[in-house]
Write an enzyme that holds these catalytic residues in place. Structure first.
Site, short mmCIF file in Angstrom:
data_model
loop_
_atom_site.label_atom_id
_atom_site.label_comp_id
_atom_site.label_asym_id
_atom_site.label_seq_id
_atom_site.Cartn_x
_atom_site.Cartn_y
_atom_site.Cartn_z
N GLU A 71 0.10 -21.40 3.73
CA GLU A 71 -1.01 -22.36 3.70
C GLU A 71 -1.51 -22.54 2.28
OE1 GLU A 71 -5.38 -22.88 3.73
OE2 GLU A 71 -4.13 -21.20 3.06
N TRP A 72 -0.81 -21.89 1.33
CA TRP A 72 -1.00 -22.04 -0.12
C TRP A 72 -2.35 -21.55 -0.63
CZ3 TRP A 72 -0.36 -27.65 1.59
CH2 TRP A 72 0.93 -27.86 2.09
N GLY A 73 -3.13 -20.86 0.22
CA GLY A 73 -4.42 -20.35 -0.23
C GLY A 73 -5.54 -21.38 -0.17
N ASP A 74 -5.25 -22.58 0.33
CA ASP A 74 -6.25 -23.66 0.31
C ASP A 74 -7.51 -23.31 1.10
OD1 ASP A 74 -4.39 -25.00 -1.11
OD2 ASP A 74 -4.24 -26.74 0.23
N ASN A 75 -7.33 -22.63 2.23
CA ASN A 75 -8.47 -22.29 3.08
C ASN A 75 -8.71 -20.79 3.13
OD1 ASN A 75 -9.18 -25.03 4.53
ND2 ASN A 75 -6.95 -24.88 4.48
N ASP A 80 3.40 -23.77 -4.61
CA ASP A 80 4.78 -23.30 -4.79
C ASP A 80 5.06 -22.74 -6.18
OD1 ASP A 80 5.03 -24.22 -2.27
OD2 ASP A 80 6.56 -25.73 -2.70
N ASP A 138 4.30 -23.65 7.65
CA ASP A 138 3.81 -24.40 6.49
C ASP A 138 2.58 -25.24 6.85
OD1 ASP A 138 3.91 -25.21 3.85
OD2 ASP A 138 6.02 -25.78 3.91
#
Ligand code: GLA
Length: 402
Positions: free
Chosen positions: A183-187, A205, A150
Site C-alpha cells: 500500500e506504499w505507506g500512503d495510509n 517503488d 497492491d
C-alpha cells in the site's frame, strides 16, 4: 435460564467477529525470503520463467540460504469467466496455476501471486475489488502460499477495510497464505496492519539506483538511500510476523558490487523481507555471494526481530546498530558518499542504547568482532574501530559478548 442463554448468545455474537478475525499467525516469525518477478521482468511473466527460477533457486544455493517464496507479480492474469472466477493468461501459463504450484512445491519451495485491492491492478489487469472471496478461494485451490496485494485503482476505498476484507477472504478459503500488503505507506499501514498481514510496504517503488529519485510525473520511485531515509520512526512498529517492507531488492540488476553489498546489508539491518528481484538463472558469482551471505542473512533473520536504529551520522557516514538474540549486536557503518571515507568509532566512549529493546551496548568484558563481509574475525571492542569504507559501501560487524 432463558435470559442467561439469550445473553450468552448475544455475547457470542458480539465476540464472534473478533474470534474469527485473524491473519494466519506465525508464517513470518522472521522476515520472509524469496524472489519476485517485477523488478527484472515487469509484465513479461510466464510459467517457463517461474519454473526456471524455482530450478535456479535450488541449484544456485539460494534455497539452502533460506529463500523459499517464488512470487509472480503483476500481469499473470487472463480474464474473469462468466461466474467471476479469474484465470491465468492462457498463452503464458498454458499448464495452469495448479500445475505450476505443484512444480514449485516439488522443489520444496512456495508459490506467491499478486493481486490488487482495487478494480484493476497497477498493470491494468483485473483487480480483486468485489471478487475477494472468489479470488482467495481460487488461490487456495491452486495451492498459492503468498499474496502480494497492491493498491492501484482504489479510488473511494479505505485501505484498512480493503485489506481486512482480503485477510478475511484468505482466512475463509482456509489455506495458510502469507499476506504481503503493498500500500506504499500512503495510509500508514504500520498503525493498523499488524493483525492484518505479515508485512507492509513502507514506500513507493524502489528504483534501480543507489542514490536517486525517478520522477514518473504522477508518482516517483526511490533509490536505496531514499528508501532507507523513509524508514525513520517506523522501527517501533515491526516485529516477528509483522515487518516493515522496504520493497523487493535490486541486487544483481546493475548497481555496482559495493552498492549491491550496501543495499543488501541495509535490508538485513532493517529486518525487511528479503525478496530478490534479479534473474536467478543468469546471476553473477558476485551477486550470488551477496544474496547468500549467511552471516548477513542471519542478521536479518535474527529471532529477536528488532529492526536496527541509526545511532549517529558523521561526515556522511551512518552508524547503525541492531540488537540480536543472545546479547549480540549487528553494527553497520554506511558510507553515503561516492568516495572512500576513513571512520573511527570508540566502542567504549560512545553511549549506544536502545529504548525499544531496552538494550545498552556495554558489558564489562566487551565484545568480539566479526566482519560479516570478509567473513573473518576483526578484533574486539577494547580498541576503537578504525577503518576505511569505499564509496557507497558498508562495514558490517557482529559484536558477540565475550
Ligand atoms: C506497484 C507495486 C510494484 C509492482 C507493480 C506492478 O507499482 O508497488 O511493486 O507490483 O505495481 O504493476
Amino acid at each position: 435460564m432463558k435470559v442467561i442463554s439469550a445473553w450468552f448468545a448475544c455475547a457470542l455474537m458480539a465476540f464472534a467477529p473478533l474470534a474469527f478475525a485473524q491473519k494466519f499467525e506465525g508464517l513470518a516469525k522472521t522476515p520472509q525470503m524469496g524472489w519476485n518477478s517485477w523488478n527484472k521482468f515487469g509484465c513479461d511473466v510466464g510459467e517457463k520463467l517461474i519454473r526456471e527460477t524455482a530450478d535456479a533457486m535450488v541449484s544456485s544455493g539460494m534455497k539452502d540460504a533460506g529463500y523459499r517464496y517464488v512470487n509472480i507479480d503483476d500481469c499473470w492474469h487472463g480474464e474473469r469467466d462468466a461466474r467471476g472466477f479469474i484465470h491465468p493468461n492462457q498463452a503464458h501459463f498454458p499448464s495452469g496455476m495448479k500445475a505450476l504450484a505443484d512444480y514449485v512445491h516439488s522443489k520444496g519451495l512456495k508459490l506467491g501471486i499478486y493481486s490488487d485491492a482495487g478494480w484493476k491492478t497497477c498493470g491494468g489487469k483485473p483487480g480483486s475489488r468485489g471478487y475477494e472471496y472468489q479470488d482467495a478461494l481460487t488461490y487456495a485451490e491452486w495451492g498459492i502460499d503468498y499474496l502480494k496485494y497492491d493498491w492501484c485503482n482504489t479510488e473511494g476505498l479505505k485501505a484498512e477495510g480493503a485489506y481486512l476484507t482480503m485477510r478475511e477472504a484468505l482466512r475463509k478459503a482456509g489455506r495458510p497464505v502469507l499476506f504481503s500488503l503493498c500500500e506504499w505507506g500512503d495510509n500508514k499501514p504500520w498503525d493498523w496492519a499488524k493483525d492484518v498481514g505479515h508485512s507492509w510496504r513502507t514506500t513507493g517503488d524502489i528504483y534501480n539506483c543507489f542514490d536517486c529519485v525517478y520522477d514518473h510525473g504522477t508518482w516517483k520511485s526511490w533509490g536505496v538511500l531514499q528508501i532507507l531515509d523513509k524508514q525513520d520512526g517506523l522501527r517501533v512498529h515491526a516485529g516477528p510476523d509483522h515487518w516493515n517492507d522496504a520493497d523487493m531488492m535490486e541486487v544483481g540488476n546493475g548497481m555496482s558490487v559495493n552498492q549491491d553489498r550496501a543495499h543488501f546489508s541495509i535490508w538485513a539491518m532493517l529486518a525487511s523481507p528479503l525478496i530478490a528481484g534479479n534473474d536467478l538463472r543468469t546471476m553473477s558469482k558476485e551477486t550470488l555471494a551477496i544474496l547468500t551471505n549467511q552471516a548477513v542473512i542471519s542478521v536479518n533473520q535474527d529471532p529477536l526481530g528488532v529492526q536496527s536504529f541509526r545511532h549517529a551520522t558523521r561526515d556522511g557516514v551512518e552508524f547503525w546498530f541492531k540488537p540480536l538474540a543472545d546479547g549480540a549486536w549487528a553494527f553497520m557503518a554506511l558510507n553515503r558518499h561516492t568516495d572512500a571515507k576513513k571512520i573511527s568509532f570508540d566502542w567504549n566512549g560512545e553511549k549506544v542504547s536502545d529504548d525499544l529493546s531496552k538494550r545498552t551496548l556495554a558489558t564489562p568484558a566487551g565484545y568480539t568482532l566479526r566482519d560479516l563481509w570478509k567473513n573473518a574475525p576483526s578484533g574486539t571492542t577494547r580498541k576503537a574501530l578504525a577503518a576505511e569504507i569505499p564509496g557507497h559501501d558498508v562495514l558490517v560487524l557482529k559484536l558477540s559478548p565475550r
